[in-house]
Design a protein around this motif. Sequence first.
Motif, PDB file in Angstrom:
ATOM      1  N   SER A 197       0.829  -1.197   0.000  1.00 48.75           N
ATOM      2  CA  SER A 197       0.000   0.000   0.000  1.00 48.75           C
ATOM      3  C   SER A 197       0.868   1.254   0.000  1.00 48.75           C
ATOM      4  N   ASN A 198       1.890   1.275   0.828  1.00 51.52           N
ATOM      5  CA  ASN A 198       2.775   2.434   0.899  1.00 51.52           C
ATOM      6  C   ASN A 198       3.543   2.619  -0.409  1.00 51.52           C
ATOM      7  N   ILE A 199       3.958   1.509  -1.023  1.00 50.47           N
ATOM      8  CA  ILE A 199       4.689   1.578  -2.284  1.00 50.47           C
ATOM      9  C   ILE A 199       3.793   2.127  -3.394  1.00 50.47           C
ATOM     10  N   TYR A 200       2.543   1.726  -3.385  1.00 50.03           N
ATOM     11  CA  TYR A 200       1.578   2.218  -4.379  1.00 50.03           C
ATOM     12  C   TYR A 200       1.529   3.744  -4.368  1.00 50.03           C
ATOM     13  N   PHE A 201       1.456   4.342  -3.175  1.00 43.05           N
ATOM     14  CA  PHE A 201       1.385   5.805  -3.079  1.00 43.05           C
ATOM     15  C   PHE A 201       2.725   6.453  -3.417  1.00 43.05           C
ATOM     16  N   SER A 202       3.813   5.783  -3.122  1.00 42.40           N
ATOM     17  CA  SER A 202       5.133   6.298  -3.524  1.00 42.40           C
ATOM     18  C   SER A 202       5.233   6.356  -5.043  1.00 42.40           C
ATOM     19  N   GLU A 203       4.747   5.318  -5.715  1.00 42.90           N
ATOM     20  CA  GLU A 203       4.792   5.288  -7.182  1.00 42.90           C
ATOM     21  C   GLU A 203       4.006   6.458  -7.780  1.00 42.90           C
ATOM     22  N   LYS A 204       2.889   6.796  -7.182  1.00 46.61           N
ATOM     23  CA  LYS A 204       2.096   7.932  -7.673  1.00 46.61           C
ATOM     24  C   LYS A 204       2.909   9.222  -7.595  1.00 46.61           C
ATOM     25  N   THR A 205       3.638   9.409  -6.509  1.00 51.73           N
ATOM     26  CA  THR A 205       4.481  10.596  -6.341  1.00 51.73           C
ATOM     27  C   THR A 205       5.649  10.567  -7.310  1.00 51.73           C
ATOM     28  N   LEU A 206       6.277   9.400  -7.464  1.00 51.33           N
ATOM     29  CA  LEU A 206       7.435   9.279  -8.344  1.00 51.33           C
ATOM     30  C   LEU A 206       7.081   9.507  -9.811  1.00 51.33           C
ATOM     31  N   GLY A 207       5.865   9.089 -10.195  1.00 51.21           N
ATOM     32  CA  GLY A 207       5.458   9.201 -11.597  1.00 51.21           C
ATOM     33  C   GLY A 207       5.958   8.051 -12.443  1.00 51.21           C
ATOM     34  N   TRP A 208       6.449   6.987 -11.806  1.00 47.57           N
ATOM     35  CA  TRP A 208       6.863   5.777 -12.519  1.00 47.57           C
ATOM     36  C   TRP A 208       6.596   4.580 -11.618  1.00 47.57           C
ATOM     37  N   ASP A 211      10.547   9.752  11.467  1.00 44.63           N
ATOM     38  CA  ASP A 211      10.835   8.798  12.546  1.00 44.63           C
ATOM     39  C   ASP A 211      11.597   7.587  12.013  1.00 44.63           C
ATOM     40  N   LEU A 212      11.241   7.115  10.830  1.00 44.60           N
ATOM     41  CA  LEU A 212      11.942   5.977  10.231  1.00 44.60           C
ATOM     42  C   LEU A 212      13.339   6.373   9.773  1.00 44.60           C
ATOM     43  N   VAL A 213      13.448   7.558   9.176  1.00 41.92           N
ATOM     44  CA  VAL A 213      14.745   8.025   8.692  1.00 41.92           C
ATOM     45  C   VAL A 213      15.733   8.179   9.849  1.00 41.92           C
ATOM     46  N   ARG A 214      15.225   8.567  11.007  1.00 41.97           N
ATOM     47  CA  ARG A 214      16.088   8.700  12.198  1.00 41.97           C
ATOM     48  C   ARG A 214      16.554   7.345  12.720  1.00 41.97           C
ATOM     49  N   GLN A 215      15.767   6.307  12.488  1.00 42.59           N
ATOM     50  CA  GLN A 215      16.062   4.986  13.049  1.00 42.59           C
ATOM     51  C   GLN A 215      16.865   4.073  12.123  1.00 42.59           C
ATOM     52  N   ALA A 216      16.786   4.312  10.828  1.00 39.95           N
ATOM     53  CA  ALA A 216      17.374   3.372   9.862  1.00 39.95           C
ATOM     54  C   ALA A 216      18.072   4.133   8.742  1.00 39.95           C
ATOM     55  N   LYS A 217      18.888   3.427   7.986  1.00 41.14           N
ATOM     56  CA  LYS A 217      19.454   4.000   6.770  1.00 41.14           C
ATOM     57  C   LYS A 217      18.298   4.194   5.797  1.00 41.14           C
ATOM     58  N   PHE A 218      18.336   5.271   5.031  1.00 35.33           N
ATOM     59  CA  PHE A 218      17.258   5.554   4.090  1.00 35.33           C
ATOM     60  C   PHE A 218      17.796   5.526   2.669  1.00 35.33           C
ATOM     61  N   LEU A 219      17.114   4.784   1.805  1.00 36.45           N
ATOM     62  CA  LEU A 219      17.463   4.730   0.388  1.00 36.45           C
ATOM     63  C   LEU A 219      16.237   5.143  -0.413  1.00 36.45           C
ATOM     64  N   ASP A 220      16.367   6.232  -1.163  1.00 37.79           N
ATOM     65  CA  ASP A 220      15.270   6.743  -1.977  1.00 37.79           C
ATOM     66  C   ASP A 220      15.195   5.936  -3.275  1.00 37.79           C
ATOM     67  N   PHE A 221      13.987   5.532  -3.651  1.00 37.61           N
ATOM     68  CA  PHE A 221      13.790   4.779  -4.893  1.00 37.61           C
ATOM     69  C   PHE A 221      14.397   5.505  -6.097  1.00 37.61           C
ATOM     70  N   LYS A 222      14.404   6.837  -6.056  1.00 39.78           N
ATOM     71  CA  LYS A 222      14.933   7.620  -7.173  1.00 39.78           C
ATOM     72  C   LYS A 222      16.393   7.256  -7.468  1.00 39.78           C
ATOM     73  N   LYS A 223      17.139   6.874  -6.434  1.00 41.36           N
ATOM     74  CA  LYS A 223      18.563   6.570  -6.616  1.00 41.36           C
ATOM     75  C   LYS A 223      18.798   5.248  -7.339  1.00 41.36           C
ATOM     76  N   ILE A 224      17.789   4.382  -7.360  1.00 37.72           N
ATOM     77  CA  ILE A 224      17.954   3.085  -8.036  1.00 37.72           C
ATOM     78  C   ILE A 224      16.929   2.919  -9.166  1.00 37.72           C
ATOM     79  N   ARG A 225      16.361   4.024  -9.598  1.00 34.44           N
ATOM     80  CA  ARG A 225      15.326   4.002 -10.633  1.00 34.44           C
ATOM     81  C   ARG A 225      15.749   3.203 -11.854  1.00 34.44           C
ATOM     82  N   ALA A 226      16.967   3.433 -12.339  1.00 39.56           N
ATOM     83  CA  ALA A 226      17.433   2.771 -13.566  1.00 39.56           C
ATOM     84  C   ALA A 226      17.408   1.255 -13.425  1.00 39.56           C
TER      85      ALA A 226
END
Length: 172
Positions: free
Chosen positions: A17-28, A152-167
Amino acid sequence: MINKFVKGKTAVFIDASNIYFSEKTLGWRIDFKKLLEYFKKNTNLSRIAFYSAINPENEKERKFHDLLEIIGYVVRHRKIKFIKDKTEGIHGGHHKGNIDVDLTIDAVHFRDEYDSFVLLSGDSDFESLIKYLKAFSKRCVVMSTKGHVSIDLVRQAKFLDFKKIRAEIERK
């Protein structure tokens, strides 16, 4: 890129569900075959699980879940429920299929089978889970996109944005 953050056996847990909404923001869209290959190539993948609500009457959704299982995902789903809301009029309400608790229980249950925990979600509800896993010396990584990841999650864990691995993971 993820190989900088993980060590040892890696388990991936996907909040659909969370990924679905991320995809809408990303546009891909994310190609889940490519995503699986990305993790196989860059980690010592021990488990990849997809958690989703499903409308059992939607054949397209069922086929997608079946495909994920065939290619190697563990698929956990719950039937979508209709929640009535009297403020929305006579037929008002919304659909809900929360599966966050199932994801959390599995992450805890299987914790001895992995060294690194990768969560594809930005939902702040998972902060407690990450704190718990870190207490067991698990490396924790959150993958999402800006605007859909809790600070809160970014403070607790390493964060990797989907944009960085889009290719590597984009569906063409």
